[in-house]
Design a protein around this motif. Structure first.
Motif, PDB file in Angstrom:
ATOM      1  N   ALA A  20       0.836  -1.211   0.000  1.00 53.63           N
ATOM      2  CA  ALA A  20       0.000   0.000   0.000  1.00 53.63           C
ATOM      3  C   ALA A  20       0.864   1.252   0.000  1.00 53.63           C
ATOM      4  O   ALA A  20       0.562   2.232  -0.703  1.00 53.63           O
ATOM      5  CB  ALA A  20      -0.921  -0.013   1.214  1.00 53.63           C
ATOM      6  N   ARG A  21       1.940   1.231   0.787  1.00 47.85           N
ATOM      7  CA  ARG A  21       2.822   2.399   0.829  1.00 47.85           C
ATOM      8  C   ARG A  21       3.505   2.619  -0.515  1.00 47.85           C
ATOM      9  O   ARG A  21       3.615   3.754  -0.997  1.00 47.85           O
ATOM     10  CB  ARG A  21       3.868   2.236   1.934  1.00 47.85           C
ATOM     11  N   ALA A  22       3.961   1.552  -1.149  1.00 46.66           N
ATOM     12  CA  ALA A  22       4.622   1.682  -2.449  1.00 46.66           C
ATOM     13  C   ALA A  22       3.671   2.229  -3.499  1.00 46.66           C
ATOM     14  O   ALA A  22       4.071   3.015  -4.367  1.00 46.66           O
ATOM     15  CB  ALA A  22       5.178   0.335  -2.891  1.00 46.66           C
ATOM     16  N   ALA A  23       2.406   1.836  -3.429  1.00 45.24           N
ATOM     17  CA  ALA A  23       1.424   2.329  -4.397  1.00 45.24           C
ATOM     18  C   ALA A  23       1.090   3.797  -4.158  1.00 45.24           C
ATOM     19  O   ALA A  23       0.938   4.579  -5.099  1.00 45.24           O
ATOM     20  CB  ALA A  23       0.160   1.485  -4.325  1.00 45.24           C
ATOM     21  N   ALA A  24       0.980   4.199  -2.904  1.00 40.63           N
ATOM     22  CA  ALA A  24       0.592   5.577  -2.578  1.00 40.63           C
ATOM     23  C   ALA A  24       1.760   6.547  -2.662  1.00 40.63           C
ATOM     24  O   ALA A  24       1.559   7.737  -2.915  1.00 40.63           O
ATOM     25  CB  ALA A  24      -0.017   5.623  -1.179  1.00 40.63           C
ATOM     26  N   TYR A  25       2.972   6.031  -2.457  1.00 39.50           N
ATOM     27  CA  TYR A  25       4.152   6.891  -2.433  1.00 39.50           C
ATOM     28  C   TYR A  25       5.234   6.311  -3.344  1.00 39.50           C
ATOM     29  O   TYR A  25       6.248   5.771  -2.869  1.00 39.50           O
ATOM     30  CB  TYR A  25       4.676   7.040  -1.002  1.00 39.50           C
ATOM     31  N   PRO A  26       5.046   6.436  -4.668  1.00 40.50           N
ATOM     32  CA  PRO A  26       5.997   5.827  -5.613  1.00 40.50           C
ATOM     33  C   PRO A  26       7.311   6.577  -5.741  1.00 40.50           C
ATOM     34  O   PRO A  26       8.231   6.103  -6.402  1.00 40.50           O
ATOM     35  CB  PRO A  26       5.235   5.849  -6.936  1.00 40.50           C
ATOM     36  N   GLY A  27       7.404   7.765  -5.143  1.00 37.08           N
ATOM     37  CA  GLY A  27       8.658   8.509  -5.202  1.00 37.08           C
ATOM     38  C   GLY A  27       8.631   9.636  -6.202  1.00 37.08           C
ATOM     39  O   GLY A  27       7.593   9.978  -6.793  1.00 37.08           O
TER      40      GLY A  27
END
Length: 407
Positions: A20-27
């Motif tokens: 979920a974090r990777a999807a919401a905060y891709p960089g």
């Protein structure tokens, strides 16, 4: 020693959180961020707009000369030739055709004005003189302007022949407006064969803090998803909504700093960017007045850059002078220290400052921004850092475009 079952259970519980974090905060969003967005009323858009803005800026610089902006003479000597070259070759990095507050035409004139502006953009695209990025700001989704705003978007995209554009949604007050607007953008893309990015304009208190006490900005950012490229602050509407007297409305007002800091927090790690607003004190008229306008504008640009706001609004050609002077001075001034620290980080040398990966990422990002806008060039960066562009991209975390993004 702990058994494998403990590690397995930890992974099982946290794997969904990781995803979920990777999807919401891709960089960081890959690619170049413009140093400014130039807003031009829809009835003022004509073929050759960018070249005219550059010529007007150079003419003002030649006529009035640059006042003392507080820069070292040696640094200014490096900056000015680059600024002149920029104004001649690429004066406008990002253009918004403005069919909202900057436009004063009557409702029965807007269709024709939008069509003429779209034809002008099409002509500049055809002859290769259009700015690198462009888009349109239509009216808000509030009831009285909702249909008019979408109609102007439809007309502009049908006649401008753009293949990629940014749509600015102004005066956002509720997350549901973002949800409701996304299918409209999908329909416009399908109808006109264009890739559309979205910017949300933060110019109401409700966009910052909702009735439930939550920071609405964060909810809007994640509702918009990868289509969102930025939150743009509206200096004067936001100031007025807070009851700040007109004489004290400015992008450096502490009340506006709070909103912009929350914007920065809301977009951090998402790929969207926080963007500063404008100043309506224009460098026009007699020399003294032009110099006053340039000093104010340069100071505001420098202040924003120091606070990590790397893009702002310009409303008049003469503001391009201090946009680039202040921006180039910032990045050229930052290069020696950033280069030395990057070189030490890569070589794991003892340079008196112990930098971590996050700091190295920020240092590389500053160098890349200077390269992107023309403040520094590839050869001097390579000489100062010992790093090629690809290595800097890797250090800065600039990867490939994310799925669902038109960047």
């Amino acid at each position: 020693m702990l058994g494998d079952d403990v590690y397995a259970e930890l992974d099982r519980r946290l794997a969904p959180v990781d995803a979920a974090r990777a999807a919401a905060y891709p960089g960081e969003r890959p690619g170049r961020q413009p140093v400014h967005t130039c807003y031009v009323p829809v009835d003022g858009v004509a073929p050759g707009l960018a070249a005219r803005w550059g010529a007007a800026a150079l003419e003002a610089l030649d006529e009035h000369g640059l006042p003392d902006l507080g820069y070292d003479a040696g640094l200014l000597g490096q900056v000015l030739p680059r600024v002149r070259a920029k104004l001649a070759a690429e004066p406008v990095e990002d253009l918004r055709v403005d069919a909202e507050d900057g436009y004063r035409g009557r409702p029965d004139e807007e269709d024709d004005d939008v069509r003429r502006a779209a034809a002008a953009i099409a002509a500049d695209l055809a002859d290769g003189t259009a700015p690198p990025s462009l888009g349109i700001r239509a009216k808000s989704l509030e009831g009285p302007t909702r249909r008019r705003g979408v109609r102007s978007l439809d007309l502009f995209l049908s006649a401008s022949r753009v293949r990629k554009a940014t749509v600015v949604l102004p005066k956002v007050t509720d997350v549901e407006q973002v949800h409701a607007f996304l299918p409209v953008l999908d329909a416009l893309e399908d109808a006109h064969g264009v890739a559309l990015d979205l910017e949300l304009q933060v110019e109401t208190p409700q966009a910052v803090l909702g009735a439930d006490g939550a920071v609405t900005l964060a909810r809007m950012v994640h509702a918009a998803g990868p289509r969102l490229t930025g939150l743009h602050h509206g200096t004067y509407d936001y100031s007025a909504a807070l009851g700040i007297a007109a004489a004290h409305q400015s992008s450096d007002h502490p009340a506006l700093d709070l909103a912009k800091q929350l914007m920065q927090v809301a977009v951090a790690g998402t790929g969207a960017r926080a963007v500063d607003g404008s100043t309506n004190l224009l460098p026009v008229g007699p020399r003294e007045q032009v110099h006053t306008g340039w000093r104010v504008h340069a100071g505001l640009v420098r202040r924003a850059l120091e606070r990590g706001l790397y893009q702002g609004w310009d409303l008049h050609p003469t503001q391009l002078v201090t946009r680039y002077v202040a921006t180039y001075a910032f990045f050229r001034g930052a290069l020696p220290a950033a280069a030395a620290r990057l070189a030490a980080y890569v070589e794991r040398a003892d340079a008196g400052v112990l930098d971590e990966p996050a700091t190295a990422r920020a240092l590389a990002g500053v160098v890349l921004r200077g390269l992107d806008c023309g403040a520094v060039d590839t050869a001097e960066v390579a000489a100062a850092t010992g790093l090629e562009r690809t290595a800097l991209d890797a250090l800065a975390g600039r990867g490939a475009a994310r799925p669902g993004s038109s960047a």
